[in-house]
Motif scaffolding. Sequence first.
Motif, PDB file in Angstrom:
ATOM      1  N   HIS A   1       0.722  -1.310  -0.161  1.00 14.71           N
ATOM      2  CA  HIS A   1       0.081   0.258  -0.103  1.00 14.71           C
ATOM      3  C   HIS A   1       0.471   1.585   0.022  1.00 14.71           C
ATOM      4  O   HIS A   1       2.495   1.171   0.707  1.00 14.71           O
ATOM      5  CB  HIS A   1      -0.839  -0.046   1.071  1.00 14.71           C
ATOM      6  N   GLU A   2       0.710   2.221  -0.970  1.00 16.58           N
ATOM      7  CA  GLU A   2       0.864   3.454  -1.012  1.00 16.58           C
ATOM      8  C   GLU A   2       0.829   4.282   0.626  1.00 16.58           C
ATOM      9  O   GLU A   2       0.014   4.279   0.813  1.00 16.58           O
ATOM     10  CB  GLU A   2       0.727   4.364  -2.089  1.00 16.58           C
ATOM     11  N   GLY A   3       2.393   4.657   0.964  1.00 12.81           N
ATOM     12  CA  GLY A   3       2.605   5.665   1.979  1.00 12.81           C
ATOM     13  C   GLY A   3       2.646   4.643   2.912  1.00 12.81           C
ATOM     14  O   GLY A   3       3.085   5.441   4.494  1.00 12.81           O
ATOM     15  N   VAL A   4       2.738   3.371   3.264  1.00 17.94           N
ATOM     16  CA  VAL A   4       2.929   2.380   4.380  1.00 17.94           C
ATOM     17  C   VAL A   4       4.605   2.927   4.370  1.00 17.94           C
ATOM     18  O   VAL A   4       5.281   2.274   3.314  1.00 17.94           O
ATOM     19  CB  VAL A   4       2.427   1.006   4.562  1.00 17.94           C
ATOM     20  N   THR A   5       5.074   3.490   5.638  1.00 15.08           N
ATOM     21  CA  THR A   5       6.250   3.403   5.984  1.00 15.08           C
ATOM     22  C   THR A   5       7.729   2.321   7.279  1.00 15.08           C
ATOM     23  O   THR A   5       8.655   1.380   6.309  1.00 15.08           O
ATOM     24  CB  THR A   5       7.041   4.588   6.430  1.00 15.08           C
ATOM     25  N   GLU A   6       7.002   1.750   6.974  1.00 15.12           N
ATOM     26  CA  GLU A   6       6.761   0.394   8.144  1.00 15.12           C
ATOM     27  C   GLU A   6       6.397   0.521   9.338  1.00 15.12           C
ATOM     28  O   GLU A   6       5.587   0.231   9.480  1.00 15.12           O
ATOM     29  CB  GLU A   6       8.099   1.382   9.276  1.00 15.12           C
ATOM     30  N   ILE A   7       6.740  -1.475   9.192  1.00 14.30           N
ATOM     31  CA  ILE A   7       5.172  -2.178  10.099  1.00 14.30           C
ATOM     32  C   ILE A   7       6.074  -3.039  11.383  1.00 14.30           C
ATOM     33  O   ILE A   7       7.080  -3.439  10.807  1.00 14.30           O
ATOM     34  CB  ILE A   7       4.832  -3.201   9.125  1.00 14.30           C
ATOM     35  N   VAL A   8       6.595  -2.796  12.243  1.00  9.42           N
ATOM     36  CA  VAL A   8       6.836  -3.227  13.312  1.00  9.42           C
ATOM     37  C   VAL A   8       6.090  -4.095  13.920  1.00  9.42           C
ATOM     38  O   VAL A   8       4.756  -3.248  14.893  1.00  9.42           O
ATOM     39  CB  VAL A   8       6.942  -2.703  14.582  1.00  9.42           C
ATOM     40  N   ILE A   9       6.917  -5.313  14.621  1.00 12.66           N
ATOM     41  CA  ILE A   9       5.774  -6.021  15.445  1.00 12.66           C
ATOM     42  C   ILE A   9       6.309  -6.562  16.471  1.00 12.66           C
ATOM     43  O   ILE A   9       7.372  -5.849  17.596  1.00 12.66           O
ATOM     44  CB  ILE A   9       5.821  -7.151  14.896  1.00 12.66           C
ATOM     45  N   SER A  10       5.499  -6.342  17.563  1.00 15.37           N
ATOM     46  CA  SER A  10       5.449  -6.156  19.220  1.00 15.37           C
ATOM     47  C   SER A  10       4.829  -7.545  19.495  1.00 15.37           C
ATOM     48  O   SER A  10       4.937  -8.879  18.599  1.00 15.37           O
ATOM     49  CB  SER A  10       5.270  -5.436  19.851  1.00 15.37           C
ATOM     50  N   TYR A  11       5.191  -8.226  21.275  1.00 11.27           N
ATOM     51  CA  TYR A  11       4.376  -9.439  21.555  1.00 11.27           C
ATOM     52  C   TYR A  11       3.296  -9.895  21.454  1.00 11.27           C
ATOM     53  O   TYR A  11       1.964 -11.176  19.915  1.00 11.27           O
ATOM     54  CB  TYR A  11       4.741  -9.382  23.325  1.00 11.27           C
ATOM     55  N   THR A  12       2.229  -8.628  20.852  1.00 10.92           N
ATOM     56  CA  THR A  12       0.367  -9.352  20.478  1.00 10.92           C
ATOM     57  C   THR A  12       0.476  -8.408  19.291  1.00 10.92           C
ATOM     58  O   THR A  12      -1.116  -8.494  19.268  1.00 10.92           O
ATOM     59  CB  THR A  12       0.014  -9.633  22.214  1.00 10.92           C
ATOM     60  N   SER A  13       0.934  -7.382  19.078  1.00 14.46           N
ATOM     61  CA  SER A  13      -0.005  -6.728  18.106  1.00 14.46           C
ATOM     62  C   SER A  13       1.349  -6.151  17.290  1.00 14.46           C
ATOM     63  O   SER A  13       2.880  -6.568  17.366  1.00 14.46           O
ATOM     64  CB  SER A  13      -0.125  -5.338  18.970  1.00 14.46           C
ATOM     65  N   LEU A  14       1.464  -5.542  16.568  1.00 12.10           N
ATOM     66  CA  LEU A  14       1.699  -4.803  15.080  1.00 12.10           C
ATOM     67  C   LEU A  14       1.698  -3.119  15.249  1.00 12.10           C
ATOM     68  O   LEU A  14       0.386  -2.916  14.601  1.00 12.10           O
ATOM     69  CB  LEU A  14       2.284  -5.600  14.022  1.00 12.10           C
ATOM     70  N   ILE A  15       2.388  -2.358  14.798  1.00 11.21           N
ATOM     71  CA  ILE A  15       2.203  -0.947  14.334  1.00 11.21           C
ATOM     72  C   ILE A  15       2.754  -0.711  12.864  1.00 11.21           C
ATOM     73  O   ILE A  15       3.396  -1.070  12.564  1.00 11.21           O
ATOM     74  CB  ILE A  15       3.111  -0.152  15.393  1.00 11.21           C
ATOM     75  N   VAL A  16       1.017  -0.301  12.674  1.00 17.32           N
ATOM     76  CA  VAL A  16       1.641   0.849  11.058  1.00 17.32           C
ATOM     77  C   VAL A  16       1.934   1.384  10.457  1.00 17.32           C
ATOM     78  O   VAL A  16       0.779   2.404  11.081  1.00 17.32           O
ATOM     79  CB  VAL A  16       0.808   0.331  10.267  1.00 17.32           C
ATOM     80  N   TYR A  17       3.223   1.938  10.321  1.00 19.55           N
ATOM     81  CA  TYR A  17       3.702   3.930  10.393  1.00 19.55           C
ATOM     82  C   TYR A  17       3.709   4.406   8.843  1.00 19.55           C
ATOM     83  O   TYR A  17       3.668   3.513   8.164  1.00 19.55           O
ATOM     84  CB  TYR A  17       4.797   4.211  10.741  1.00 19.55           C
ATOM     85  N   PHE A  18       2.972   5.158   8.584  1.00 19.28           N
ATOM     86  CA  PHE A  18       2.496   5.605   7.647  1.00 19.28           C
ATOM     87  C   PHE A  18       2.946   7.389   6.579  1.00 19.28           C
ATOM     88  O   PHE A  18       2.840   8.318   8.254  1.00 19.28           O
ATOM     89  CB  PHE A  18       0.656   5.541   7.286  1.00 19.28           C
ATOM     90  N   ASP A  19       2.602   7.412   5.353  1.00 17.70           N
ATOM     91  CA  ASP A  19       3.151   9.032   5.543  1.00 17.70           C
ATOM     92  C   ASP A  19       1.690   9.717   5.149  1.00 17.70           C
ATOM     93  O   ASP A  19       1.433   9.182   4.256  1.00 17.70           O
ATOM     94  CB  ASP A  19       3.921   8.780   4.048  1.00 17.70           C
TER      95      ASP A  19
ATOM     96  N   TYR B   1      10.305 -13.187  19.146  1.00 22.03           N
ATOM     97  CA  TYR B   1       8.856 -12.886  19.102  1.00 22.03           C
ATOM     98  C   TYR B   1       9.183 -10.615  18.817  1.00 22.03           C
ATOM     99  O   TYR B   1       7.875 -11.029  18.280  1.00 22.03           O
ATOM    100  CB  TYR B   1       8.684 -12.278  20.932  1.00 22.03           C
ATOM    101  N   MET B   2      10.340 -10.374  19.079  1.00 23.24           N
ATOM    102  CA  MET B   2      10.131  -9.280  18.520  1.00 23.24           C
ATOM    103  C   MET B   2      11.925  -8.365  19.110  1.00 23.24           C
ATOM    104  O   MET B   2      12.348  -8.746  19.809  1.00 23.24           O
ATOM    105  CB  MET B   2       9.440  -7.923  19.725  1.00 23.24           C
ATOM    106  N   LEU B   3      12.320  -7.742  18.328  1.00 25.35           N
ATOM    107  CA  LEU B   3      12.759  -6.560  18.530  1.00 25.35           C
ATOM    108  C   LEU B   3      12.464  -5.020  19.301  1.00 25.35           C
ATOM    109  O   LEU B   3      12.026  -4.664  19.199  1.00 25.35           O
ATOM    110  CB  LEU B   3      13.586  -5.945  17.532  1.00 25.35           C
ATOM    111  N   GLY B   4      13.467  -5.359  20.649  1.00 25.26           N
ATOM    112  CA  GLY B   4      13.241  -3.158  21.269  1.00 25.26           C
ATOM    113  C   GLY B   4      14.796  -3.452  21.907  1.00 25.26           C
ATOM    114  O   GLY B   4      15.891  -3.675  22.061  1.00 25.26           O
ATOM    115  N   PHE B   5      14.019  -2.037  22.689  1.00 30.29           N
ATOM    116  CA  PHE B   5      15.209  -1.666  23.786  1.00 30.29           C
ATOM    117  C   PHE B   5      16.239  -0.966  23.287  1.00 30.29           C
ATOM    118  O   PHE B   5      16.666   0.239  23.075  1.00 30.29           O
ATOM    119  CB  PHE B   5      15.355  -3.064  24.629  1.00 30.29           C
ATOM    120  N   MET B   6      16.519  -1.777  21.802  1.00 33.37           N
ATOM    121  CA  MET B   6      17.735  -0.827  21.144  1.00 33.37           C
ATOM    122  C   MET B   6      17.422  -1.553  19.866  1.00 33.37           C
ATOM    123  O   MET B   6      17.630  -2.587  19.682  1.00 33.37           O
ATOM    124  CB  MET B   6      19.104  -1.128  22.182  1.00 33.37           C
ATOM    125  N   PRO B   7      18.813  -1.309  18.597  1.00 36.33           N
ATOM    126  CA  PRO B   7      18.361  -2.189  17.270  1.00 36.33           C
ATOM    127  C   PRO B   7      18.775  -2.641  17.498  1.00 36.33           C
ATOM    128  O   PRO B   7      19.952  -3.029  17.955  1.00 36.33           O
ATOM    129  CB  PRO B   7      19.050  -0.313  16.995  1.00 36.33           C
TER     130      PRO B   7
END
Length: 239
Positions: free
Chosen positions: A39-57, A127-133
Amino acid sequence: MKVSRYSENSVTVYLGDDISEETNKKLVNLKKELEDQAHEGVTEIVISYTSLIVYFDVFKTSGEALEKVLGEIDLEALQGKPFEYRLVEIPVCYGGDYGPDLGRFEEDGLSPEDVIDMHSDTEYLVYMLGFMPGFPYLGGLDEKLFKARLDDPRTSIPAGSVGIGGKQTGMYPFTSPGGWNLLGRTPIPLFDEERDPQILYEAGDRIVFKSIDEAAYNKLEEQVASGEYEVNITMREAE
């Protein structure tokens, strides 16, 4: 699946509260489905333990448009969809100056050799990446190795340190403060700006630790510095 607005340029998808391999697989499949749809505008998708965040322009799409897209995805159909993951082999020198907390497990009836045998040669789920890259939160740790974080966290932990915090194991990509029990260290850069990819693993991948001695550690460190070392990565298919 519950979708809500996280910020003006992101939406979050929640898949309940169950931290499990099954939930992780659903999240990975959902992320891959969104990436395939491109999808146009989606810049990043980040997975956590039970959710994901879709970042967009915000100049190319909107939260409302992405919420509609997410609402049309059939999670049940995705659940049985196979996907490939990376099995990343990380060499670790356990104990000594590399793993100063290895002896703390003796209070639990485990010798340093026991801990090394139980911690190495096991596939751990990212499961996920976090705290630092590049810091992976790994599942699959033997419950006999569960260990509470230190009461007094260290102010400086060397990059590459491998440790246990509670029910999880993980690795420090950079020198930083931290309270995890340190078992050993890897000479492999876990984050490298000049490498493609910069991080060797992502949510849904697996990591296996391979025990090495100090001589092998020093040799690998030299190979890494000269650009001769290549991390052993195998592609597998999730069931």
